[in-house]
Enzyme design. Structure first.
Site, PDB file in Angstrom:
ATOM      1  CB  CYS A  80      -0.643  -2.671   4.172  1.00 42.38           C
ATOM      2  SG  CYS A  80      -0.233  -0.669   3.625  1.00 42.38           S
ATOM      3  N   GLY A 119       3.403  -6.738   2.820  1.00 44.06           N
ATOM      4  CA  GLY A 119       4.455  -4.889   3.398  1.00 44.06           C
ATOM      5  C   GLY A 119       5.421  -5.171   4.388  1.00 44.06           C
ATOM      6  CG  ASN A 175      -4.501  -3.779   1.586  1.00 41.14           C
ATOM      7  OD1 ASN A 175      -4.190  -4.949   1.179  1.00 41.14           O
ATOM      8  ND2 ASN A 175      -3.296  -3.344   1.195  1.00 41.14           N
ATOM      9  N   GLY A 176      -4.302  -0.176   1.276  1.00 40.11           N
ATOM     10  CA  GLY A 176      -5.202   0.788  -0.310  1.00 40.11           C
ATOM     11  C   GLY A 176      -4.896   1.711  -0.035  1.00 40.11           C
ATOM     12  CB  CYS A 216      -6.476  -5.144  -7.319  1.00 43.69           C
ATOM     13  SG  CYS A 216      -4.671  -5.269  -7.590  1.00 43.69           S
ATOM     14  CE1 TYR A 231       5.932  -9.438  -7.750  1.00 48.63           C
ATOM     15  CE2 TYR A 231       4.589  -8.226  -6.545  1.00 48.63           C
ATOM     16  CZ  TYR A 231       6.165  -8.369  -6.996  1.00 48.63           C
ATOM     17  OH  TYR A 231       6.936  -8.226  -6.014  1.00 48.63           O
ATOM     18  CB  SER A 257       6.186 -13.829  -8.373  1.00 50.64           C
ATOM     19  OG  SER A 257       7.627 -13.706  -8.889  1.00 50.64           O
ATOM     20  CB  CYS A 302      -1.599   1.216  -9.130  1.00 48.55           C
ATOM     21  SG  CYS A 302      -2.158   1.360  -8.438  1.00 48.55           S
TER      22      CYS A 302
HETATM   23  S1  SF4 Z   1      -4.501  -0.006 -10.904  1.00 48.70           S
HETATM   24 FE1  SF4 Z   1      -3.707  -1.009  -9.216  1.00 48.70          FE
HETATM   25  S2  SF4 Z   1      -6.030  -2.126  -8.114  1.00 48.70           S
HETATM   26 FE2  SF4 Z   1      -6.274  -1.403 -10.801  1.00 48.70          FE
HETATM   27  S3  SF4 Z   1      -5.202  -3.935 -11.387  1.00 48.70           S
HETATM   28 FE3  SF4 Z   1      -3.946  -2.044 -10.817  1.00 48.70          FE
HETATM   29  S4  SF4 Z   1      -2.961  -2.585  -9.780  1.00 48.70           S
HETATM   30 FE4  SF4 Z   1      -4.513  -2.942  -9.492  1.00 48.70          FE
END
Ligand code: SF4
Length: 515
Positions: free
Chosen positions: A24, A51, A125-126, A265, A271, A312, A411
């Protein structure tokens, strides 16, 4: 266009492919005398890449909060009529990609909760990792009394935060926030507001980015610095991990609700974030160019031309070319409008796959030994189709170089990868992956090389999807999952809790207000 399992369009991928998706974008503004809804609109416009499922803005004129939200892109959700109706001097906005709860209007943000003295509107966000525990906390504290968003079918972790922040009659929103925020686990960059005050908070690890900016007559908080640039705000600093910011007529105040344990992160640098973003003082574009340079040192190859997978892979390809001395070229053209068509390809057209998105420049690549640079491989379908296409277009050799290590783990902090079983790097060596893709060679950057390119200490980054080392403790598997809260026994009561629906404008959205 590919569809996600829930039926939504995936705007970034070729048919058959599922890649990393953001959780997000959030935006908040406190600026008396400014058109805050329009500032929020343009801020969200700059954050659209984070998002694309739904968007929403809440504003307050000091007495009443209005929120307008709907499914779709920011430019599809809002028109002049809707924005003109959103009056006030503070606003929070949100664009959503779902990682908890389904893709529904009810789950679009900002979420609303009725407090004892008014309303709280919140964007997140998260992804929280203790939602199951928080469901129990809501039940324990409020029983059938707490209704708000939960009662309207919202099944996100964001609704749990909103329900807890709405608090009780004995506490202000600021007091409640200082008590509730330390109980949240996982990733949360929050913007929220009541009728007169804007708040911003970031989890103690600072997993997702959040920055503070200054307007001539106010303040802005946003997921990324390009959202400050677009509204003419100057960057002040990152919101600190474990920090709660309060902004109102008395100015800006900062309180610490938890000790920072930085674990930002690393994939934001690789990316997720826009290249023109700056995270913790480091340019994302510069990080990506440096990753390409590192990749060239770690995986050199004799070749004639370095080409990126647009767009990208471009900064890393520039870095690879500069370090290796191999010329850089554009060997592929990208259809800029893919993702904006709602015509679904037939089965026959689906075979064309990647050509919907990319087309080779034959005269550039014919007879050449190519280095193709991309940012990541998730399932490998895109790269396999791309390599086949390049060979058909006359490439003599195709060497693939990836500016992140193999993605092997899911993740739980707000990024939606394929499931672990779908990840091509799970169980295969890089050489085996290269063979599977049909490449002449495949090289991934090392974890150390990727981290060094961010100029952040390794101890202050999350790299769990590459290493399996999760910086925030995870609950058992049955306490995780996107649809956890759809299965949970929520402490719901009757739906009327003082929030009523009113129509605003001619668009498809709906506004909610607190009378
Ligand atoms: S696990 Fe999630 S928060 Fe951790 S580096 Fe990978 S994408 Fe980022």
């Amino acid at each position: 266009m590919p569809l996600r399992p829930d039926g939504s369009l995936n705007h970034d991928l070729m048919p058959g492919e599922k890649g990393p998706q953001d959780a997000c974008g959030v935006f908040g503004v406190w600026a008396p005398g400014e058109e805050v809804a329009k500032l929020a609109y343009f801020g969200l416009y700059a954050l659209q890449h984070r998002g694309q499922e739904s968007a929403g803005i809440a504003t307050s004129n000091g007495e009443q909060i209005l929120v307008y939200k709907d499914m779709g892109l920011v430019s599809q959700v809002f028109d002049e009529t809707a924005l003109d109706a959103l009056t006030g001097h503070l606003a929070v906005g949100h664009c959503r990609y779902s990682t908890t709860g389904g893709v529904t209007w009810e789950n679009a943000q900002p979420t609303l909760g009725a407090t004892a003295g008014g309303t709280v509107a919140l964007g997140h966000n998260g992804n929280l990792t203790n939602s199951a525990e928080l469901v129990n906390l809501v039940a324990e504290r409020y029983g059938a009394q707490r209704r708000g968003e939960l009662a309207r079918g919202n099944t996100t972790d964001t609704a749990l935060i909103t329900a807890l922040l709405a608090g009780d009659a004995d506490h202000t929103l600021a007091q409640t926030a200082l008590e509730v925020l330390p109980r949240l686990r996982g990733a949360f960059s929050l913007v929220f507001m009541d009728e007169g005050t804007l708040y911003a908070a970031r989890d103690p690890q600072g997993v997702r980015p959040l920055v503070l900016g200054r307007l001539q007559r106010g303040w802005v908080v946003a997921s990324e610095t390009p959202a400050l640039d677009i509204v003419g705000a100057s960057y002040v600093r990152d919101v600190e991990p474990g920090e709660l910011l309060t902004i109102d007529a008395d100015g800006l105040r900062s309180e610490k609700f938890a000790e920072p344990e930085r674990a930002g992160c690393v994939f934001e640098y690789v990316y997720l974030a826009r290249p023109d973003n700056t995270i913790n003082g480091r340019s994302v574009h510069a990080s990506r160019v440096e990753m390409g340079r590192t990749l060239a040192r770690e995986h050199p190859v004799d070749a004639d031309l370095v080409i990126p997978t647009p767009e990208s892979g471009t900064p890393a390809a520039v870095g690879y070319a500069a370090e290796s001395g191999i010329p850089f070229g554009q060997g592929l053209t990208k259809n800029a409008y893919v993702g904006r068509t709602f015509i679904q390809p037939s089965d026959t057209l689906r075979q064309l796959g990647i050509r919907l998105k990319l087309n080779p420049l034959r005269e550039v690549i014919r007879g050449k030994r190519l280095v193709v640079v991309d940012d990541s491989i998730v399932r490998g379908n895109t790269q396999r189709a791309l390599i086949r296409m390049l060979r058909e277009a006359g490439a003599a050799e195709v060497h693939v170089r990836i500016s992140s290590p193999p993605v092997k783990w899911p993740c739980f902090y707000g990024i939606d990868f394929a499931s672990r079983a779908e990840l091509i790097a799970n169980g295969l060596t890089p050489d085996e992956i290269g063979q599977s893709l049909g490449a002449d060679s495949l090289g991934y950057i090392s974890t150390e090389g990727m981290i060094a390119a961010t100029e952040q200490p390794a101890s202050q980054l999350c790299a769990a999807c590459f290493t399996g080392k999760y910086p925030i403790e995870l609950p058992t598997a049955d306490q995780l999952g996107k649809h956890l809260l759809e299965q949970a026994e929520l402490p719901l009561g009757a739906p009327e809790d003082g929030l009523t629906q009113v129509s605003v404008g001619a668009g498809g959205g709906t506004a909610l207000n607190h009378p």
